[in-house]
Scaffold this motif. Sequence first.
Motif, PDB file in Angstrom:
ATOM      1  N   LEU A   1       1.166  -0.797   0.011  1.00  0.00           N
ATOM      2  CA  LEU A   1      -0.230   0.035   0.499  1.00  0.00           C
ATOM      3  C   LEU A   1       0.981   1.365  -0.199  1.00  0.00           C
ATOM      4  O   LEU A   1       1.563   1.338   0.925  1.00  0.00           O
ATOM      5  CB  LEU A   1      -1.175  -0.298   1.129  1.00  0.00           C
ATOM      6  CG  LEU A   1      -1.985   0.821   1.199  1.00  0.00           C
ATOM      7  CD1 LEU A   1      -3.152   0.174   2.643  1.00  0.00           C
ATOM      8  CD2 LEU A   1      -1.259   1.965   2.071  1.00  0.00           C
TER       9      LEU A   1
ATOM     10  N   THR B   1      -2.853   0.275  -4.436  1.00  0.00           N
ATOM     11  CA  THR B   1      -2.534  -0.741  -3.781  1.00  0.00           C
ATOM     12  C   THR B   1      -2.481  -1.745  -4.405  1.00  0.00           C
ATOM     13  O   THR B   1      -3.152  -1.750  -5.334  1.00  0.00           O
ATOM     14  CB  THR B   1      -3.077  -1.189  -2.068  1.00  0.00           C
ATOM     15  OG1 THR B   1      -3.576  -0.427  -1.286  1.00  0.00           O
ATOM     16  CG2 THR B   1      -3.662  -2.648  -1.781  1.00  0.00           C
TER      17      THR B   1
ATOM     18  N   ASN C   1      -8.163  -7.584  -0.784  1.00  0.00           N
ATOM     19  CA  ASN C   1      -7.781  -6.139  -0.725  1.00  0.00           C
ATOM     20  C   ASN C   1      -8.906  -5.843   0.700  1.00  0.00           C
ATOM     21  O   ASN C   1     -10.215  -6.092   0.854  1.00  0.00           O
ATOM     22  CB  ASN C   1      -7.565  -4.946  -1.961  1.00  0.00           C
ATOM     23  CG  ASN C   1      -8.904  -4.580  -1.703  1.00  0.00           C
ATOM     24  OD1 ASN C   1      -9.605  -4.064  -0.959  1.00  0.00           O
ATOM     25  ND2 ASN C   1      -9.983  -5.297  -2.799  1.00  0.00           N
ATOM     26  N   THR C   2      -8.238  -5.210   1.737  1.00  0.00           N
ATOM     27  CA  THR C   2      -9.058  -4.609   2.380  1.00  0.00           C
ATOM     28  C   THR C   2      -9.408  -5.754   3.522  1.00  0.00           C
ATOM     29  O   THR C   2     -10.897  -5.255   3.748  1.00  0.00           O
ATOM     30  CB  THR C   2      -9.867  -3.398   2.004  1.00  0.00           C
ATOM     31  OG1 THR C   2      -8.932  -2.718   1.017  1.00  0.00           O
ATOM     32  CG2 THR C   2     -10.161  -2.224   3.278  1.00  0.00           C
TER      33      THR C   2
ATOM     34  N   HIS D   1     -13.253  -2.669   6.625  1.00  0.00           N
ATOM     35  CA  HIS D   1     -13.714  -1.642   7.461  1.00  0.00           C
ATOM     36  C   HIS D   1     -14.977  -0.568   7.224  1.00  0.00           C
ATOM     37  O   HIS D   1     -14.963  -0.405   5.915  1.00  0.00           O
ATOM     38  CB  HIS D   1     -11.957  -0.650   8.045  1.00  0.00           C
ATOM     39  CG  HIS D   1     -12.333   0.024   7.592  1.00  0.00           C
ATOM     40  ND1 HIS D   1     -10.358  -0.422   6.435  1.00  0.00           N
ATOM     41  CD2 HIS D   1     -12.281   1.403   6.628  1.00  0.00           C
ATOM     42  CE1 HIS D   1     -10.605   0.200   5.393  1.00  0.00           C
ATOM     43  NE2 HIS D   1     -11.419   1.176   5.196  1.00  0.00           N
TER      44      HIS D   1
ATOM     45  N   HIS E   1     -16.108   3.336   7.528  1.00  0.00           N
ATOM     46  CA  HIS E   1     -15.602   5.165   7.995  1.00  0.00           C
ATOM     47  C   HIS E   1     -15.852   6.161   7.576  1.00  0.00           C
ATOM     48  O   HIS E   1     -16.290   6.393   6.513  1.00  0.00           O
ATOM     49  CB  HIS E   1     -13.650   5.717   7.542  1.00  0.00           C
ATOM     50  CG  HIS E   1     -13.517   5.465   6.279  1.00  0.00           C
ATOM     51  ND1 HIS E   1     -13.726   5.756   4.886  1.00  0.00           N
ATOM     52  CD2 HIS E   1     -12.015   4.238   5.514  1.00  0.00           C
ATOM     53  CE1 HIS E   1     -13.692   5.084   4.325  1.00  0.00           C
ATOM     54  NE2 HIS E   1     -11.994   4.304   4.641  1.00  0.00           N
TER      55      HIS E   1
ATOM     56  N   GLU F   1     -14.706   6.729   0.191  1.00  0.00           N
ATOM     57  CA  GLU F   1     -13.733   6.425  -0.594  1.00  0.00           C
ATOM     58  C   GLU F   1     -14.435   5.689  -2.019  1.00  0.00           C
ATOM     59  O   GLU F   1     -15.548   5.399  -1.769  1.00  0.00           O
ATOM     60  CB  GLU F   1     -13.719   5.782   0.525  1.00  0.00           C
ATOM     61  CG  GLU F   1     -11.970   4.834  -0.021  1.00  0.00           C
ATOM     62  CD  GLU F   1     -11.331   4.063   0.397  1.00  0.00           C
ATOM     63  OE1 GLU F   1     -11.406   4.163   2.246  1.00  0.00           O
ATOM     64  OE2 GLU F   1     -10.147   3.582   0.557  1.00  0.00           O
TER      65      GLU F   1
ATOM     66  N   PHE G   1      -5.539  -1.213  -7.147  1.00  0.00           N
ATOM     67  CA  PHE G   1      -6.418  -0.422  -7.794  1.00  0.00           C
ATOM     68  C   PHE G   1      -6.165   1.107  -6.954  1.00  0.00           C
ATOM     69  O   PHE G   1      -4.786   1.396  -6.078  1.00  0.00           O
ATOM     70  CB  PHE G   1      -7.528  -0.382  -6.227  1.00  0.00           C
ATOM     71  CG  PHE G   1      -7.406  -1.298  -4.690  1.00  0.00           C
ATOM     72  CD1 PHE G   1      -6.837  -2.315  -4.512  1.00  0.00           C
ATOM     73  CD2 PHE G   1      -8.001   0.661  -3.568  1.00  0.00           C
ATOM     74  CE1 PHE G   1      -6.778  -2.468  -3.375  1.00  0.00           C
ATOM     75  CE2 PHE G   1      -7.548  -0.235  -2.967  1.00  0.00           C
ATOM     76  CZ  PHE G   1      -7.467  -1.699  -2.491  1.00  0.00           C
TER      77      PHE G   1
ATOM     78  N   TRP H   1      -6.665   3.803  -4.269  1.00  0.00           N
ATOM     79  CA  TRP H   1      -8.326   4.697  -3.500  1.00  0.00           C
ATOM     80  C   TRP H   1      -8.402   5.972  -3.119  1.00  0.00           C
ATOM     81  O   TRP H   1      -7.144   6.475  -3.165  1.00  0.00           O
ATOM     82  CB  TRP H   1      -7.506   3.405  -1.722  1.00  0.00           C
ATOM     83  CG  TRP H   1      -6.532   3.976  -1.497  1.00  0.00           C
ATOM     84  CD1 TRP H   1      -6.239   2.565  -1.394  1.00  0.00           C
ATOM     85  CD2 TRP H   1      -5.359   3.976  -1.040  1.00  0.00           C
ATOM     86  NE1 TRP H   1      -4.043   2.690  -1.257  1.00  0.00           N
ATOM     87  CE2 TRP H   1      -4.558   3.962   0.010  1.00  0.00           C
ATOM     88  CE3 TRP H   1      -5.919   5.918  -0.310  1.00  0.00           C
ATOM     89  CZ2 TRP H   1      -3.575   4.755   0.651  1.00  0.00           C
ATOM     90  CZ3 TRP H   1      -5.365   6.728   0.034  1.00  0.00           C
ATOM     91  CH2 TRP H   1      -3.729   6.024   0.688  1.00  0.00           C
TER      92      TRP H   1
ATOM     93  N   PHE I   1      -5.343   8.380   7.817  1.00  0.00           N
ATOM     94  CA  PHE I   1      -5.768   7.809   7.035  1.00  0.00           C
ATOM     95  C   PHE I   1      -6.070   6.300   7.556  1.00  0.00           C
ATOM     96  O   PHE I   1      -7.285   5.759   7.386  1.00  0.00           O
ATOM     97  CB  PHE I   1      -4.552   6.445   5.702  1.00  0.00           C
ATOM     98  CG  PHE I   1      -4.247   5.483   5.696  1.00  0.00           C
ATOM     99  CD1 PHE I   1      -3.695   4.418   5.980  1.00  0.00           C
ATOM    100  CD2 PHE I   1      -4.876   5.714   3.990  1.00  0.00           C
ATOM    101  CE1 PHE I   1      -3.834   3.527   5.839  1.00  0.00           C
ATOM    102  CE2 PHE I   1      -4.961   4.129   3.671  1.00  0.00           C
ATOM    103  CZ  PHE I   1      -4.565   2.805   4.485  1.00  0.00           C
TER     104      PHE I   1
ATOM    105  N   MET J   1     -10.217   4.282  10.816  1.00  0.00           N
ATOM    106  CA  MET J   1     -11.052   3.266  10.804  1.00  0.00           C
ATOM    107  C   MET J   1     -12.305   3.382  11.403  1.00  0.00           C
ATOM    108  O   MET J   1     -11.520   3.012  12.576  1.00  0.00           O
ATOM    109  CB  MET J   1     -10.407   2.001  10.328  1.00  0.00           C
ATOM    110  CG  MET J   1      -9.629   2.928   9.441  1.00  0.00           C
ATOM    111  SD  MET J   1      -8.639   1.496   8.484  1.00  0.00           S
ATOM    112  CE  MET J   1      -6.779   1.875   6.947  1.00  0.00           C
TER     113      MET J   1
END
Length: 275
Positions: A160, A179, A188-189, A193, A195, A200, A252, A254, A263, A266
């Motif tokens: 990332l 990322t 991914n991710t 999460h 936020h 996003e 990707f 983000w 950052f 989250m």
Amino acid sequence: MEQRYATHPSQIPGMDTADLRATYLVEEVFVPGEIRLTFTHHDRIVLGGAVPDGGTLDLPGYAEIRSDTFLERRELGIVNVGGPGSVTADGQRYDLVPGACLYLGRGIASVAFSDEPGAGAQFYLFSAPAHTTYPSVLVNPDEGNVLELGDQKTSNRRTLTQYIHANGVQSCQVVMGVTRLHEGSMWNTMPAHTHDRPTECYLYFDVADDARVVHLMGEREETRHLMVADRQAVISPSWSLHSGVGTASYAFVWAMAGENQAFDDMDPAPVTDLR
Ligand SMILES: O=C[C@H](O)[C@@H](O)CC(=O)C(=O)O
Ligand SMILES: [Zn+2]
């Protein structure tokens, strides 16, 4: 530019696949010879692509944002997900190699995208309203802040790179980075999460023609998915999970806009809570 209005999580149960795709997926981001933009009322973000295709494309003002010039009241994050190209802002030329990120601040009057014939530059654009002007900054791929995340055992090994964020390139709202999944890793991710502070958006790229990313969205107890192909973008409202698993590795961009540029702001969504 296309307009997408803001949505409430209670609308999700009533949406079928076509509704979900029409609302949260941007299928055509990069069109040769065009600047193609989508305005989402989630945090008034404008996202899209500029593909000069061997020529030069000037970024205009748009009736939808009532501006004579695009950056009259906005800032802009750009990542080049194609071949080498350049962006000229008020006469200052920035050369973007593949993967480079350029931040353009509020008040710049002219922005133009160009590349050499056959170079194949594809500029991903992510913009938010800006209350003041920060300096324009070009960050090359190896100059960002790199985090190595995940584990092969959970198939989510990924690199990332943060470009525009609280401890990096300064901005009014935009937070942006890239990322890249390691060979053989697909998630991914995850753990996921949400936020509530920013919206996003993900732009998936380097997805093989015969591969797809199953993008997970929605609230923890009401998840949905989108089947995403190469160089398609997903709008994740502040209340939505945003995670994905590919049928092969991919990368990707983000990008977020909202309350802060932290950052790591989250709210975890343990996998055991997901329905
Ligand atoms: O809020 C942070 C964003 O969701 C992404 O940066 C997460 C990400 O790239 C990853 O974990 O793979
Ligand atoms: Zn996130």
